[in-house]
Write a protein that holds these residues in place. Structure first.
Motif, PDB file in Angstrom:
ATOM      1  N   ALA A   5      56.559 -16.692 -33.125  1.00  0.00           N
ATOM      2  CA  ALA A   5      56.979 -15.340 -32.772  1.00  0.00           C
ATOM      3  C   ALA A   5      55.819 -14.364 -32.877  1.00  0.00           C
ATOM      4  N   GLY A   6      54.879 -14.649 -33.762  1.00  0.00           N
ATOM      5  CA  GLY A   6      53.791 -13.716 -34.010  1.00  0.00           C
ATOM      6  C   GLY A   6      52.477 -14.082 -33.356  1.00  0.00           C
ATOM      7  N   VAL A   7      52.517 -14.716 -32.166  1.00  0.00           N
ATOM      8  CA  VAL A   7      51.293 -15.178 -31.526  1.00  0.00           C
ATOM      9  C   VAL A   7      51.353 -14.875 -30.032  1.00  0.00           C
ATOM     10  N   PHE A   8      50.198 -14.497 -29.461  1.00  0.00           N
ATOM     11  CA  PHE A   8      50.082 -14.496 -28.006  1.00  0.00           C
ATOM     12  C   PHE A   8      48.635 -14.699 -27.601  1.00  0.00           C
ATOM     13  N   HIS A   9      48.467 -15.112 -26.340  1.00  0.00           N
ATOM     14  CA  HIS A   9      47.146 -15.360 -25.765  1.00  0.00           C
ATOM     15  C   HIS A   9      47.157 -14.883 -24.320  1.00  0.00           C
ATOM     16  N   VAL A  10      46.141 -14.106 -23.943  1.00  0.00           N
ATOM     17  CA  VAL A  10      45.933 -13.753 -22.539  1.00  0.00           C
ATOM     18  C   VAL A  10      44.479 -14.059 -22.203  1.00  0.00           C
ATOM     19  N   PHE A  11      44.248 -14.378 -20.921  1.00  0.00           N
ATOM     20  CA  PHE A  11      42.945 -14.857 -20.495  1.00  0.00           C
ATOM     21  C   PHE A  11      42.783 -14.508 -19.028  1.00  0.00           C
ATOM     22  N   LEU A  48      42.897  -2.672 -30.708  1.00  0.00           N
ATOM     23  CA  LEU A  48      42.900  -3.692 -29.657  1.00  0.00           C
ATOM     24  C   LEU A  48      42.645  -3.048 -28.295  1.00  0.00           C
ATOM     25  N   SER A  49      43.278  -1.930 -28.047  1.00  0.00           N
ATOM     26  CA  SER A  49      43.099  -1.220 -26.780  1.00  0.00           C
ATOM     27  C   SER A  49      41.660  -0.741 -26.609  1.00  0.00           C
ATOM     28  N   GLU A  50      41.094  -0.145 -27.640  1.00  0.00           N
ATOM     29  CA  GLU A  50      39.732   0.390 -27.557  1.00  0.00           C
ATOM     30  C   GLU A  50      38.707  -0.715 -27.303  1.00  0.00           C
ATOM     31  N   VAL A  51      38.806  -1.802 -28.035  1.00  0.00           N
ATOM     32  CA  VAL A  51      37.809  -2.876 -27.898  1.00  0.00           C
ATOM     33  C   VAL A  51      37.932  -3.547 -26.538  1.00  0.00           C
ATOM     34  N   THR A  52      39.147  -3.898 -26.135  1.00  0.00           N
ATOM     35  CA  THR A  52      39.293  -4.573 -24.847  1.00  0.00           C
ATOM     36  C   THR A  52      38.943  -3.653 -23.681  1.00  0.00           C
ATOM     37  N   THR A  76      48.989 -10.077 -42.287  1.00  0.00           N
ATOM     38  CA  THR A  76      47.807  -9.753 -41.492  1.00  0.00           C
ATOM     39  C   THR A  76      48.107  -9.638 -40.005  1.00  0.00           C
ATOM     40  N   LEU A  77      47.447  -8.670 -39.372  1.00  0.00           N
ATOM     41  CA  LEU A  77      47.408  -8.558 -37.918  1.00  0.00           C
ATOM     42  C   LEU A  77      45.985  -8.926 -37.531  1.00  0.00           C
ATOM     43  N   ARG A  78      45.828  -9.914 -36.657  1.00  0.00           N
ATOM     44  CA  ARG A  78      44.491 -10.425 -36.344  1.00  0.00           C
ATOM     45  C   ARG A  78      44.348 -10.657 -34.848  1.00  0.00           C
ATOM     46  N   ALA A  79      43.255 -10.173 -34.298  1.00  0.00           N
ATOM     47  CA  ALA A  79      42.925 -10.439 -32.897  1.00  0.00           C
ATOM     48  C   ALA A  79      41.541 -11.052 -32.849  1.00  0.00           C
ATOM     49  N   CYS A  80      41.408 -12.083 -32.023  1.00  0.00           N
ATOM     50  CA  CYS A  80      40.108 -12.666 -31.733  1.00  0.00           C
ATOM     51  C   CYS A  80      39.897 -12.477 -30.236  1.00  0.00           C
ATOM     52  N   ILE A  81      38.903 -11.683 -29.903  1.00  0.00           N
ATOM     53  CA  ILE A  81      38.623 -11.339 -28.512  1.00  0.00           C
ATOM     54  C   ILE A  81      37.280 -11.955 -28.156  1.00  0.00           C
ATOM     55  N   ARG A  82      37.285 -12.752 -27.095  1.00  0.00           N
ATOM     56  CA  ARG A  82      36.046 -13.384 -26.646  1.00  0.00           C
ATOM     57  C   ARG A  82      35.769 -12.947 -25.217  1.00  0.00           C
ATOM     58  N   ASP A  83      34.497 -12.709 -24.939  1.00  0.00           N
ATOM     59  CA  ASP A  83      34.114 -12.410 -23.564  1.00  0.00           C
ATOM     60  C   ASP A  83      32.879 -13.223 -23.213  1.00  0.00           C
ATOM     61  N   THR A  84      32.685 -13.419 -21.922  1.00  0.00           N
ATOM     62  CA  THR A  84      31.533 -14.196 -21.459  1.00  0.00           C
ATOM     63  C   THR A  84      30.410 -13.286 -20.972  1.00  0.00           C
ATOM     64  N   ALA A  85      30.419 -12.056 -21.429  1.00  0.00           N
ATOM     65  CA  ALA A  85      29.412 -11.074 -21.037  1.00  0.00           C
ATOM     66  C   ALA A  85      28.098 -11.321 -21.775  1.00  0.00           C
ATOM     67  N   LEU A 131      39.248  -8.574 -35.071  1.00  0.00           N
ATOM     68  CA  LEU A 131      39.890  -7.369 -35.568  1.00  0.00           C
ATOM     69  C   LEU A 131      40.962  -7.787 -36.560  1.00  0.00           C
ATOM     70  N   VAL A 132      40.922  -7.249 -37.762  1.00  0.00           N
ATOM     71  CA  VAL A 132      41.910  -7.590 -38.782  1.00  0.00           C
ATOM     72  C   VAL A 132      42.417  -6.318 -39.445  1.00  0.00           C
ATOM     73  N   ARG A 133      43.729  -6.214 -39.506  1.00  0.00           N
ATOM     74  CA  ARG A 133      44.364  -5.146 -40.278  1.00  0.00           C
ATOM     75  C   ARG A 133      45.375  -5.817 -41.200  1.00  0.00           C
ATOM     76  N   ARG A 134      45.226  -5.544 -42.480  1.00  0.00           N
ATOM     77  CA  ARG A 134      46.173  -6.090 -43.441  1.00  0.00           C
ATOM     78  C   ARG A 134      47.459  -5.270 -43.389  1.00  0.00           C
ATOM     79  N   VAL A 135      48.585  -5.962 -43.431  1.00  0.00           N
ATOM     80  CA  VAL A 135      49.889  -5.308 -43.385  1.00  0.00           C
ATOM     81  C   VAL A 135      50.190  -4.773 -44.774  1.00  0.00           C
ATOM     82  N   ASP A 136      50.502  -3.491 -44.828  1.00  0.00           N
ATOM     83  CA  ASP A 136      50.754  -2.846 -46.108  1.00  0.00           C
ATOM     84  C   ASP A 136      51.828  -1.781 -45.919  1.00  0.00           C
TER      85      ASP A 136
END
Length: 143
Positions: A5-11, A48-52, A76-85, A131-136
């Motif tokens: 439920a807590g996962v997604f991937h876009v490419f 997430l919006s700013e970085v992407t 934790t809220l975690r995003a791993c963003i990869r680019d080929t730039a 990007l990591v934000r701890r849930v608090d």
């Protein structure tokens, strides 16, 4: 929380359409993970919006690919963003908010402020942004 439920991937091509897809998926993810406090949701989404968006705007060539993986756990809220730039030259010591009249240049500074961890590494295949934000839940009441 159900792990799936807590996962997604876009490419796809690193354009604003992919940014929109990632943010739409994040909205759907929030529906599946209702226990995440609103302040954590908002600030993580902002980062997430700013970085992407920065990646999309600074790499408008069709051959740059962007991959966004997001995982939400109870802690934790975690995003791993990869680019080929090409390597993104980031001077982390110089990242700060520009003056009020500036029309751009706030993305990395806002992201740093919204996150507990924000890293950028360069590898043979491009850039990786974590990007990591701890849930608090207390942050909502502390103001």
């Amino acid at each position: 929380m159900d792990t799936e439920a807590g996962v997604f991937h876009v490419f796809g091509p690193a354009g604003l359409a992919l940014v929109d897809r990632a943010l739409d998926e994040l909205d759907r993810l929030w529906e599946r993970t209702p226990d995440v406090p609103s302040q954590d949701r908002i600030l993580f989404a902002l980062a997430l919006s700013e970085v992407t968006t920065n990646i999309a705007q600074h790499n408008d060539t069709a051959d740059v690919v962007l991959s966004v993986d997001v995982r939400v756990t109870t802690d934790t809220l975690r995003a791993c963003i990869r680019d080929t730039a090409p390597p993104a030259p980031v001077d982390w010591d110089a990242v700060s908010m520009p003056d009020e009249a500036a029309e751009s240049g706030r993305g990395l500074a806002l992201s740093q402020a919204a996150l507990d961890e924000f890293t950028h590494t360069v590898g043979a295949l491009g850039n990786t942004w974590v990007l990591v934000r701890r849930v608090d839940g207390q942050r909502d009441t502390d103001g």
